[in-house]
Scaffold this motif. Structure first.
Motif, mmCIF file in Angstrom:
data_model
loop_
_atom_site.group_PDB
_atom_site.id
_atom_site.type_symbol
_atom_site.label_atom_id
_atom_site.label_comp_id
_atom_site.label_asym_id
_atom_site.label_seq_id
_atom_site.Cartn_x
_atom_site.Cartn_y
_atom_site.Cartn_z
ATOM 1 N N PRO A 244 0.832 -1.213 0.000
ATOM 2 C CA PRO A 244 0.000 0.000 0.000
ATOM 3 C C PRO A 244 0.863 1.258 0.000
ATOM 4 O O PRO A 244 1.951 1.287 0.580
ATOM 5 N N VAL A 245 0.358 2.294 -0.641
ATOM 6 C CA VAL A 245 1.080 3.564 -0.738
ATOM 7 C C VAL A 245 0.121 4.695 -0.382
ATOM 8 O O VAL A 245 -0.999 4.754 -0.906
ATOM 9 N N THR A 246 0.555 5.554 0.536
ATOM 10 C CA THR A 246 -0.179 6.770 0.855
ATOM 11 C C THR A 246 0.671 7.969 0.461
ATOM 12 O O THR A 246 1.900 7.880 0.403
ATOM 13 N N VAL A 247 0.013 9.084 0.203
ATOM 14 C CA VAL A 247 0.697 10.262 -0.338
ATOM 15 C C VAL A 247 0.422 11.460 0.555
ATOM 16 O O VAL A 247 -0.716 11.698 0.978
ATOM 17 N N THR A 248 1.482 12.203 0.843
ATOM 18 C CA THR A 248 1.384 13.496 1.512
ATOM 19 C C THR A 248 1.712 14.570 0.491
ATOM 20 O O THR A 248 2.779 14.538 -0.133
ATOM 21 N N MET A 249 0.803 15.527 0.321
ATOM 22 C CA MET A 249 0.991 16.547 -0.700
ATOM 23 C C MET A 249 1.925 17.647 -0.211
ATOM 24 O O MET A 249 2.340 17.676 0.947
ATOM 25 N N GLU A 250 2.261 18.543 -1.120
ATOM 26 C CA GLU A 250 3.290 19.538 -0.833
ATOM 27 C C GLU A 250 2.873 20.484 0.285
ATOM 28 O O GLU A 250 3.732 21.024 0.992
ATOM 29 N N ASP A 251 1.578 20.675 0.491
ATOM 30 C CA ASP A 251 1.133 21.561 1.570
ATOM 31 C C ASP A 251 1.043 20.849 2.910
ATOM 32 O O ASP A 251 0.580 21.432 3.899
ATOM 33 N N GLY A 252 1.452 19.597 2.968
ATOM 34 C CA GLY A 252 1.461 18.851 4.218
ATOM 35 C C GLY A 252 0.216 18.042 4.487
ATOM 36 O O GLY A 252 0.189 17.276 5.456
ATOM 37 N N THR A 253 -0.806 18.162 3.672
ATOM 38 C CA THR A 253 -2.031 17.402 3.880
ATOM 39 C C THR A 253 -1.889 16.006 3.292
ATOM 40 O O THR A 253 -1.148 15.786 2.338
ATOM 41 N N THR A 254 -2.611 15.072 3.879
ATOM 42 C CA THR A 254 -2.569 13.683 3.428
ATOM 43 C C THR A 254 -3.644 13.445 2.384
ATOM 44 O O THR A 254 -4.809 13.788 2.583
ATOM 45 N N PHE A 255 -3.244 12.873 1.275
ATOM 46 C CA PHE A 255 -4.196 12.546 0.218
ATOM 47 C C PHE A 255 -5.107 11.428 0.694
ATOM 48 O O PHE A 255 -4.664 10.465 1.315
ATOM 49 N N GLY A 256 -6.399 11.560 0.409
ATOM 50 C CA GLY A 256 -7.393 10.673 1.001
ATOM 51 C C GLY A 256 -7.464 9.277 0.415
ATOM 52 O O GLY A 256 -8.155 8.434 0.963
ATOM 53 N N GLN A 257 -6.780 9.014 -0.687
ATOM 54 C CA GLN A 257 -6.851 7.704 -1.324
ATOM 55 C C GLN A 257 -5.597 6.881 -1.016
ATOM 56 O O GLN A 257 -4.537 7.432 -0.732
ATOM 57 N N ILE A 258 -5.728 5.579 -1.062
ATOM 58 C CA ILE A 258 -4.610 4.660 -0.851
ATOM 59 C C ILE A 258 -4.337 3.937 -2.162
ATOM 60 O O ILE A 258 -5.238 3.337 -2.752
ATOM 61 N N GLY A 259 -3.093 4.004 -2.620
ATOM 62 C CA GLY A 259 -2.709 3.340 -3.854
ATOM 63 C C GLY A 259 -1.920 2.075 -3.582
ATOM 64 O O GLY A 259 -1.923 1.530 -2.480
ATOM 65 N N ARG A 260 -1.212 1.630 -4.592
ATOM 66 C CA ARG A 260 -0.391 0.417 -4.459
ATOM 67 C C ARG A 260 0.838 0.559 -5.342
ATOM 68 O O ARG A 260 0.818 1.253 -6.368
ATOM 69 N N MET A 261 1.897 -0.089 -4.922
ATOM 70 C CA MET A 261 3.116 -0.074 -5.710
ATOM 71 C C MET A 261 2.925 -0.962 -6.935
ATOM 72 O O MET A 261 2.504 -2.113 -6.818
ATOM 73 N N ALA A 262 3.240 -0.419 -8.104
ATOM 74 C CA ALA A 262 2.994 -1.140 -9.351
ATOM 75 C C ALA A 262 4.244 -1.843 -9.860
ATOM 76 O O ALA A 262 4.182 -2.988 -10.297
ATOM 77 N N LEU A 263 5.384 -1.154 -9.807
ATOM 78 C CA LEU A 263 6.590 -1.761 -10.363
ATOM 79 C C LEU A 263 7.810 -1.040 -9.829
ATOM 80 O O LEU A 263 7.742 0.063 -9.297
ATOM 81 N N ALA A 264 8.959 -1.699 -9.970
ATOM 82 C CA ALA A 264 10.264 -1.109 -9.680
ATOM 83 C C ALA A 264 11.141 -1.343 -10.897
ATOM 84 O O ALA A 264 11.169 -2.439 -11.458
ATOM 85 N N GLU A 265 11.839 -0.298 -11.327
ATOM 86 C CA GLU A 265 12.694 -0.422 -12.499
ATOM 87 C C GLU A 265 13.769 -1.492 -12.268
ATOM 88 O O GLU A 265 14.208 -1.720 -11.141
ATOM 89 N N VAL A 266 14.199 -2.101 -13.354
ATOM 90 C CA VAL A 266 15.229 -3.137 -13.247
ATOM 91 C C VAL A 266 16.629 -2.545 -13.347
ATOM 92 O O VAL A 266 17.609 -3.229 -13.047
ATOM 93 N N ASN A 267 16.739 -1.295 -13.758
ATOM 94 C CA ASN A 267 18.039 -0.652 -13.898
ATOM 95 C C ASN A 267 18.230 0.388 -12.815
ATOM 96 O O ASN A 267 17.314 1.138 -12.482
ATOM 97 N N VAL A 268 19.456 0.440 -12.283
ATOM 98 C CA VAL A 268 19.813 1.410 -11.256
ATOM 99 C C VAL A 268 20.452 2.617 -11.921
ATOM 100 O O VAL A 268 21.328 2.474 -12.788
ATOM 101 N N ASP A 269 20.004 3.809 -11.531
ATOM 102 C CA ASP A 269 20.597 5.039 -12.041
ATOM 103 C C ASP A 269 22.016 5.154 -11.497
ATOM 104 O O ASP A 269 22.228 5.260 -10.284
ATOM 105 N N THR A 270 23.003 5.130 -12.387
ATOM 106 C CA THR A 270 24.395 5.131 -11.943
ATOM 107 C C THR A 270 24.813 6.449 -11.307
ATOM 108 O O THR A 270 25.750 6.488 -10.518
#
Length: 401
Positions: A243-269
Protein backbone atom coordinates in the motif's frame (compact mmCIF):
# COMPACT_ATOMS: atom_id res chain seq x y z
CA UNK A 1 48.82 8.76 103.67
CA UNK A 2 46.79 10.90 101.41
CA UNK A 3 45.69 9.43 98.02
CA UNK A 4 44.57 11.79 95.12
CA UNK A 5 41.87 10.64 92.75
CA UNK A 6 42.09 11.94 89.12
CA UNK A 7 38.88 13.01 87.44
CA UNK A 8 37.50 10.16 85.27
CA UNK A 9 35.02 12.04 82.98
CA UNK A 10 37.50 13.98 80.80
CA UNK A 11 39.63 10.88 80.31
CA UNK A 12 36.66 8.78 79.12
CA UNK A 13 35.53 11.50 76.71
CA UNK A 14 38.97 11.70 75.13
CA UNK A 15 39.17 7.95 74.65
CA UNK A 16 35.74 7.86 73.06
CA UNK A 17 36.68 10.60 70.63
CA UNK A 18 39.86 8.78 69.61
CA UNK A 19 37.91 5.55 68.91
CA UNK A 20 35.30 7.39 66.80
CA UNK A 21 37.96 9.14 64.74
CA UNK A 22 39.69 5.84 64.05
CA UNK A 23 36.40 4.26 62.84
CA UNK A 24 35.68 7.17 60.49
CA UNK A 25 39.09 6.81 58.89
CA UNK A 26 38.52 3.12 58.27
CA UNK A 27 35.07 3.70 56.65
CA UNK A 28 35.99 6.74 54.53
CA UNK A 29 36.64 6.22 50.74
CA UNK A 30 40.21 6.08 49.63
CA UNK A 31 41.79 9.20 48.28
CA UNK A 32 40.70 9.82 44.60
CA UNK A 33 37.86 7.25 44.64
CA UNK A 34 34.53 8.64 43.35
CA UNK A 35 31.08 7.14 43.72
CA UNK A 36 29.66 5.33 40.60
CA UNK A 37 28.50 7.68 37.86
CA UNK A 38 24.74 7.75 37.47
CA UNK A 39 23.45 7.06 33.92
CA UNK A 40 20.01 6.63 32.38
CA UNK A 41 19.44 3.35 30.58
CA UNK A 42 16.74 1.77 28.43
CA UNK A 43 16.29 -2.00 28.44
CA UNK A 44 15.61 -3.28 24.92
CA UNK A 45 12.74 -5.65 24.22
CA UNK A 46 11.45 -6.81 20.81
CA UNK A 47 8.16 -5.42 19.53
CA UNK A 48 6.10 -5.55 16.34
CA UNK A 49 6.90 -2.59 14.09
CA UNK A 50 5.25 -1.55 10.84
CA UNK A 51 8.01 -0.97 8.29
CA UNK A 52 7.36 2.10 6.18
CA UNK A 53 9.54 4.11 3.84
CA UNK A 54 8.78 7.74 3.05
CA UNK A 55 10.33 9.11 -0.13
CA UNK A 56 9.89 12.26 -2.21
CA UNK A 57 8.49 11.87 -5.69
CA UNK A 58 6.56 13.37 -8.57
CA UNK A 59 3.17 12.61 -10.02
CA UNK A 60 2.90 11.57 -13.67
CA UNK A 61 -0.07 11.13 -15.94
CA UNK A 62 -1.44 7.62 -16.40
CA UNK A 63 -2.10 8.30 -20.10
CA UNK A 64 -1.35 11.25 -22.40
CA UNK A 65 -2.59 11.66 -25.98
CA UNK A 66 -1.60 14.46 -28.33
CA UNK A 67 -4.38 15.37 -30.75
CA UNK A 68 -2.96 16.00 -34.24
CA UNK A 69 -4.61 16.11 -37.67
CA UNK A 70 -4.04 13.26 -40.09
CA UNK A 71 -5.42 15.09 -43.13
CA UNK A 72 -4.93 18.60 -44.47
CA UNK A 73 -7.78 21.05 -44.34
CA UNK A 74 -9.45 24.01 -42.67
CA UNK A 75 -11.00 23.55 -39.25
CA UNK A 76 -14.74 24.18 -39.45
CA UNK A 77 -15.81 23.41 -35.87
CA UNK A 78 -14.35 22.93 -32.39
CA UNK A 79 -16.70 20.69 -30.43
CA UNK A 80 -15.32 20.77 -26.87
CA UNK A 81 -14.73 23.18 -24.01
CA UNK A 82 -11.12 23.82 -23.13
CA UNK A 83 -10.12 22.32 -19.78
CA UNK A 84 -13.13 20.00 -19.64
CA UNK A 85 -13.30 16.24 -19.37
CA UNK A 86 -13.80 14.31 -22.60
CA UNK A 87 -14.47 10.64 -23.19
CA UNK A 88 -12.94 8.30 -25.70
CA UNK A 89 -14.67 8.54 -29.09
CA UNK A 90 -15.98 12.06 -28.48
CA UNK A 91 -15.63 14.31 -31.55
CA UNK A 92 -13.30 17.24 -30.95
CA UNK A 93 -12.84 18.96 -34.34
CA UNK A 94 -14.46 18.99 -37.74
CA UNK A 95 -12.18 19.61 -40.73
CA UNK A 96 -13.62 20.71 -44.07
CA UNK A 97 -14.56 17.41 -45.70
CA UNK A 98 -15.78 18.56 -49.14
CA UNK A 99 -12.59 17.66 -51.01
CA UNK A 100 -12.35 14.27 -49.31
CA UNK A 101 -16.03 13.59 -49.95
CA UNK A 102 -15.48 14.26 -53.66
CA UNK A 103 -12.49 11.96 -53.75
CA UNK A 104 -14.49 9.24 -52.04
CA UNK A 105 -17.38 9.60 -54.51
CA UNK A 106 -14.95 9.42 -57.46
CA UNK A 107 -13.31 6.28 -56.04
CA UNK A 108 -16.72 4.74 -55.48
CA UNK A 109 -17.67 5.42 -59.11
CA UNK A 110 -14.47 3.81 -60.37
CA UNK A 111 -15.22 0.80 -58.21
CA UNK A 112 -18.67 0.48 -59.75
CA UNK A 113 -17.20 0.66 -63.25
CA UNK A 114 -14.60 -1.97 -62.42
CA UNK A 115 -17.29 -4.25 -61.04
CA UNK A 116 -19.33 -3.84 -64.24
CA UNK A 117 -16.35 -4.74 -66.40
CA UNK A 118 -15.67 -7.72 -64.18
CA UNK A 119 -19.24 -8.99 -64.65
CA UNK A 120 -18.89 -8.78 -68.45
CA UNK A 121 -15.49 -10.47 -68.42
CA UNK A 122 -16.69 -13.27 -66.13
CA UNK A 123 -19.75 -13.92 -68.31
CA UNK A 124 -17.62 -14.10 -71.46
CA UNK A 125 -15.19 -16.49 -69.80
CA UNK A 126 -18.04 -18.78 -68.76
CA UNK A 127 -19.45 -18.86 -72.32
CA UNK A 128 -16.05 -19.56 -73.88
CA UNK A 129 -15.52 -22.38 -71.39
CA UNK A 130 -18.52 -24.24 -72.90
CA UNK A 131 -17.70 -23.32 -76.47
CA UNK A 132 -14.10 -24.45 -76.34
CA UNK A 133 -15.27 -27.96 -75.44
CA UNK A 134 -17.20 -28.18 -78.74
CA UNK A 135 -14.39 -26.43 -80.61
CA UNK A 136 -16.68 -23.52 -81.42
CA UNK A 137 -13.94 -21.10 -80.33
CA UNK A 138 -10.26 -21.51 -80.32
CA UNK A 139 -8.21 -22.17 -77.24
CA UNK A 140 -6.53 -18.81 -77.74
CA UNK A 141 -9.84 -16.99 -77.57
CA UNK A 142 -10.72 -18.87 -74.40
CA UNK A 143 -7.37 -18.02 -72.80
CA UNK A 144 -7.87 -14.36 -73.70
CA UNK A 145 -11.32 -14.40 -72.07
CA UNK A 146 -9.95 -15.94 -68.86
CA UNK A 147 -7.13 -13.37 -68.72
CA UNK A 148 -9.61 -10.54 -69.26
CA UNK A 149 -11.72 -11.86 -66.38
CA UNK A 150 -8.74 -11.90 -64.01
CA UNK A 151 -7.69 -8.43 -65.11
CA UNK A 152 -11.19 -7.12 -64.45
CA UNK A 153 -11.21 -8.71 -60.97
CA UNK A 154 -7.83 -7.11 -60.25
CA UNK A 155 -9.20 -3.71 -61.28
CA UNK A 156 -12.07 -4.25 -58.85
CA UNK A 157 -9.64 -4.87 -56.00
CA UNK A 158 -7.63 -1.76 -56.93
CA UNK A 159 -10.76 0.36 -57.08
CA UNK A 160 -11.92 -1.07 -53.74
CA UNK A 161 -8.59 -0.09 -52.15
CA UNK A 162 -8.95 3.45 -53.49
CA UNK A 163 -12.43 3.64 -52.01
CA UNK A 164 -11.18 2.48 -48.62
CA UNK A 165 -8.31 4.99 -48.68
CA UNK A 166 -10.70 7.80 -49.58
CA UNK A 167 -13.07 6.65 -46.87
CA UNK A 168 -10.27 6.73 -44.27
CA UNK A 169 -9.28 10.26 -45.27
CA UNK A 170 -12.91 11.32 -45.12
CA UNK A 171 -13.25 9.83 -41.65
CA UNK A 172 -10.12 11.68 -40.50
CA UNK A 173 -11.89 14.97 -41.12
CA UNK A 174 -13.70 14.20 -37.88
CA UNK A 175 -11.14 14.24 -35.08
CA UNK A 176 -12.11 12.13 -32.03
CA UNK A 177 -10.69 11.82 -28.52
CA UNK A 178 -8.39 8.76 -28.41
CA UNK A 179 -8.61 8.43 -24.60
CA UNK A 180 -10.78 9.57 -21.74
CA UNK A 181 -9.33 12.46 -19.75
CA UNK A 182 -9.06 16.20 -19.36
CA UNK A 183 -8.33 18.19 -22.49
CA UNK A 184 -5.98 21.14 -22.48
CA UNK A 185 -6.34 24.53 -24.07
CA UNK A 186 -6.09 24.72 -27.85
CA UNK A 187 -4.02 27.20 -29.82
CA UNK A 188 -5.76 26.44 -33.12
CA UNK A 189 -9.03 28.21 -33.79
CA UNK A 190 -11.84 27.69 -36.27
CA UNK A 191 -10.75 28.70 -39.76
CA UNK A 192 -7.12 27.72 -39.26
CA UNK A 193 -5.42 25.51 -41.81
CA UNK A 194 -3.96 22.31 -40.43
CA UNK A 195 -1.79 19.82 -42.25
CA UNK A 196 -1.40 16.08 -42.07
CA UNK A 197 1.34 14.83 -39.75
CA UNK A 198 2.20 18.28 -38.47
CA UNK A 199 4.49 18.39 -35.41
CA UNK A 200 2.35 20.86 -33.49
CA UNK A 201 -0.58 19.31 -31.64
CA UNK A 202 -4.01 20.88 -31.53
CA UNK A 203 -4.68 19.81 -27.93
CA UNK A 204 -3.47 17.36 -25.30
CA UNK A 205 -5.68 14.94 -23.39
CA UNK A 206 -4.42 13.77 -20.00
CA UNK A 207 -5.93 10.92 -18.03
CA UNK A 208 -5.89 11.89 -14.35
CA UNK A 209 -7.65 8.93 -12.74
CA UNK A 210 -5.67 6.96 -11.79
CA UNK A 211 -2.33 8.76 -11.62
CA UNK A 212 1.25 7.59 -11.27
CA UNK A 213 3.54 8.53 -8.37
CA UNK A 214 7.21 7.96 -9.18
CA UNK A 215 9.80 7.96 -6.37
CA UNK A 216 13.53 7.21 -6.30
CA UNK A 217 14.31 4.41 -3.86
CA UNK A 218 17.98 3.94 -2.87
CA UNK A 219 19.24 0.69 -4.34
CA UNK A 220 20.75 -0.33 -1.01
CA UNK A 221 17.34 0.06 0.64
CA UNK A 222 15.72 -2.09 -2.04
CA UNK A 223 18.34 -4.79 -1.44
CA UNK A 224 17.76 -4.63 2.32
CA UNK A 225 13.99 -4.94 1.94
CA UNK A 226 14.27 -7.94 -0.39
CA UNK A 227 16.77 -9.61 1.92
CA UNK A 228 14.61 -9.06 5.00
CA UNK A 229 11.53 -10.38 3.19
CA UNK A 230 13.47 -13.46 2.07
CA UNK A 231 14.77 -14.06 5.60
CA UNK A 232 11.30 -13.69 7.11
CA UNK A 233 12.32 -10.66 9.15
CA UNK A 234 9.53 -8.63 7.53
CA UNK A 235 6.07 -10.11 7.13
CA UNK A 236 4.47 -8.82 3.89
CA UNK A 237 0.92 -7.59 3.56
CA UNK A 238 -1.70 -10.39 3.46
CA UNK A 239 -2.54 -9.71 -0.18
CA UNK A 240 1.13 -9.39 -1.16
CA UNK A 241 0.67 -5.80 -2.35
CA UNK A 242 2.48 -2.74 -1.00
CA UNK A 243 0.00 0.00 0.00
CA UNK A 244 1.08 3.56 -0.74
CA UNK A 245 -0.18 6.77 0.85
CA UNK A 246 0.70 10.26 -0.34
CA UNK A 247 1.38 13.50 1.51
CA UNK A 248 0.99 16.55 -0.70
CA UNK A 249 3.29 19.54 -0.83
CA UNK A 250 1.13 21.56 1.57
CA UNK A 251 1.46 18.85 4.22
CA UNK A 252 -2.03 17.40 3.88
CA UNK A 253 -2.57 13.68 3.43
CA UNK A 254 -4.20 12.55 0.22
CA UNK A 255 -7.39 10.67 1.00
CA UNK A 256 -6.85 7.70 -1.32
CA UNK A 257 -4.61 4.66 -0.85
CA UNK A 258 -2.71 3.34 -3.85
CA UNK A 259 -0.39 0.42 -4.46
CA UNK A 260 3.12 -0.07 -5.71
CA UNK A 261 2.99 -1.14 -9.35
CA UNK A 262 6.59 -1.76 -10.36
CA UNK A 263 10.26 -1.11 -9.68
CA UNK A 264 12.69 -0.42 -12.50
CA UNK A 265 15.23 -3.14 -13.25
CA UNK A 266 18.04 -0.65 -13.90
CA UNK A 267 19.81 1.41 -11.26
CA UNK A 268 20.60 5.04 -12.04
CA UNK A 269 24.40 5.13 -11.94
CA UNK A 270 24.51 8.83 -11.06
CA UNK A 271 22.23 8.58 -8.01
CA UNK A 272 22.32 4.83 -7.14
CA UNK A 273 18.53 4.82 -6.99
CA UNK A 274 15.75 2.79 -8.54
CA UNK A 275 12.52 4.33 -9.79
CA UNK A 276 9.53 2.86 -7.96
CA UNK A 277 6.11 3.58 -9.46
CA UNK A 278 2.85 3.58 -7.55
CA UNK A 279 -0.69 3.85 -8.93
CA UNK A 280 -2.99 6.17 -6.99
CA UNK A 281 -6.77 6.52 -7.42
CA UNK A 282 -7.58 10.13 -8.20
CA UNK A 283 -11.36 10.37 -8.59
CA UNK A 284 -11.55 14.05 -7.64
CA UNK A 285 -8.65 14.99 -9.96
CA UNK A 286 -6.88 16.59 -6.98
CA UNK A 287 -3.46 15.30 -7.98
CA UNK A 288 -2.10 16.77 -11.19
CA UNK A 289 0.92 15.62 -13.21
CA UNK A 290 4.17 17.18 -12.07
CA UNK A 291 3.21 17.71 -8.42
CA UNK A 292 5.85 17.19 -5.72
CA UNK A 293 4.65 14.69 -3.10
CA UNK A 294 5.93 12.36 -0.39
CA UNK A 295 4.97 8.73 -0.89
CA UNK A 296 4.90 6.36 2.07
CA UNK A 297 5.34 2.69 1.22
CA UNK A 298 3.92 0.21 3.76
CA UNK A 299 6.28 -2.69 3.27
CA UNK A 300 5.12 -5.03 6.03
CA UNK A 301 5.63 -5.80 9.72
CA UNK A 302 8.78 -6.75 11.63
CA UNK A 303 7.40 -8.82 14.54
CA UNK A 304 10.67 -8.83 16.53
CA UNK A 305 12.16 -5.39 15.97
CA UNK A 306 14.56 -3.83 18.47
CA UNK A 307 14.37 -0.05 18.74
CA UNK A 308 17.14 2.03 20.27
CA UNK A 309 16.62 5.74 21.10
CA UNK A 310 18.47 8.04 18.73
CA UNK A 311 20.13 9.93 21.60
CA UNK A 312 21.88 6.70 22.62
CA UNK A 313 23.67 6.42 19.26
CA UNK A 314 27.06 8.02 18.72
CA UNK A 315 29.54 7.56 15.90
CA UNK A 316 33.20 6.76 15.70
CA UNK A 317 35.77 8.50 13.54
CA UNK A 318 34.68 6.38 10.55
CA UNK A 319 31.04 7.35 11.00
CA UNK A 320 29.96 3.90 12.19
CA UNK A 321 27.10 3.92 14.75
CA UNK A 322 27.84 2.71 18.29
CA UNK A 323 26.12 2.60 21.70
CA UNK A 324 27.16 2.26 25.34
CA UNK A 325 26.02 -1.00 27.00
CA UNK A 326 25.72 -1.62 30.75
CA UNK A 327 26.76 -5.16 31.65
CA UNK A 328 25.47 -7.41 34.42
CA UNK A 329 28.14 -6.05 36.81
CA UNK A 330 27.17 -2.44 35.93
CA UNK A 331 30.32 -1.99 33.87
CA UNK A 332 29.92 0.00 30.64
CA UNK A 333 31.35 -0.99 27.26
CA UNK A 334 31.12 0.46 23.76
CA UNK A 335 29.50 -1.68 21.08
CA UNK A 336 29.13 -1.11 17.33
CA UNK A 337 25.68 -1.67 15.84
CA UNK A 338 24.02 -1.78 12.45
CA UNK A 339 20.98 0.45 12.11
CA UNK A 340 18.05 0.28 9.78
CA UNK A 341 15.24 2.76 9.41
CA UNK A 342 14.45 5.66 11.68
CA UNK A 343 11.21 5.17 13.62
CA UNK A 344 10.24 8.54 15.03
CA UNK A 345 12.93 9.23 17.68
CA UNK A 346 14.40 5.72 17.53
CA UNK A 347 16.44 3.55 15.17
CA UNK A 348 15.65 -0.01 14.14
CA UNK A 349 18.62 -2.18 15.14
CA UNK A 350 19.61 -4.75 12.53
CA UNK A 351 22.55 -6.28 14.43
CA UNK A 352 24.77 -5.69 17.44
CA UNK A 353 22.12 -5.70 20.18
CA UNK A 354 19.90 -8.35 21.74
CA UNK A 355 16.81 -8.66 23.89
CA UNK A 356 17.50 -7.46 27.45
CA UNK A 357 20.52 -5.28 26.64
CA UNK A 358 20.68 -2.08 28.69
CA UNK A 359 21.60 0.89 26.51
CA UNK A 360 22.84 4.17 28.02
CA UNK A 361 20.69 7.10 26.90
CA UNK A 362 21.91 9.86 29.28
CA UNK A 363 25.15 10.62 31.06
CA UNK A 364 27.36 9.28 28.26
CA UNK A 365 29.64 12.35 28.42
CA UNK A 366 31.08 11.26 31.80
CA UNK A 367 31.67 7.55 31.23
CA UNK A 368 34.45 5.51 29.67
CA UNK A 369 34.92 1.85 28.83
CA UNK A 370 35.25 -0.40 31.88
CA UNK A 371 33.80 2.16 34.33
CA UNK A 372 31.31 1.15 37.00
CA UNK A 373 28.06 3.07 36.77
CA UNK A 374 24.83 3.40 38.69
CA UNK A 375 22.13 2.71 36.05
CA UNK A 376 18.69 4.19 36.38
CA UNK A 377 15.93 2.86 34.14
CA UNK A 378 14.44 5.46 31.79
CA UNK A 379 11.03 5.07 30.11
CA UNK A 380 11.30 4.08 26.47
CA UNK A 381 10.09 6.62 23.85
CA UNK A 382 6.40 6.36 23.04
CA UNK A 383 7.14 5.86 19.32
CA UNK A 384 8.61 2.43 20.00
CA UNK A 385 5.19 0.94 19.35
CA UNK A 386 6.06 0.96 15.66
CA UNK A 387 3.49 3.46 14.46
CA UNK A 388 5.44 5.40 11.89
CA UNK A 389 8.80 5.76 10.24
CA UNK A 390 10.97 8.29 8.47
CA UNK A 391 13.20 7.64 5.46
CA UNK A 392 16.50 6.07 6.40
CA UNK A 393 18.88 3.38 5.28
CA UNK A 394 22.19 1.94 6.41
CA UNK A 395 23.88 4.14 3.84
CA UNK A 396 22.17 7.19 5.29
CA UNK A 397 23.27 6.14 8.76
CA UNK A 398 26.92 6.16 7.72
CA UNK A 399 26.52 9.67 6.42
CA UNK A 400 25.06 10.79 9.69
CA UNK A 401 21.67 11.66 8.30
Amino acid sequence: MITRTLPIRPTLLAATALLALSACKRNAPKAGQMPPQGVGVVTLHPSAVDIRTSLPGRTNAFEIAEVRPQVTGVIEKRLFVEGSDVIVGQQLYQIDASRYKATFDSAQGQLDQARARAVTASAQARRYRELVRTHAVSNQDYDNAVAAEKEALGQVMTARGQVESAQVDLAYTKMYAPITGRISRTITTVGALVTANQTQNLAIITRLDPIYVDVNLPAITLLRLRRELADGRIKPQPDGKVPVTVTMEDGTTFGQIGRMALAEVNVDTSTSTVVVRAIMPNPDKLLLPGMYVHAQLDEGTDPNALLVPQEAVSRNTHGDPQVWIVGADNTVSLRQVTLGQAMGSSWVVLSGLANGDRVVVSGVQKIRAGMKVAPQETPAPSDQTGASTAPASPAADKNGQ
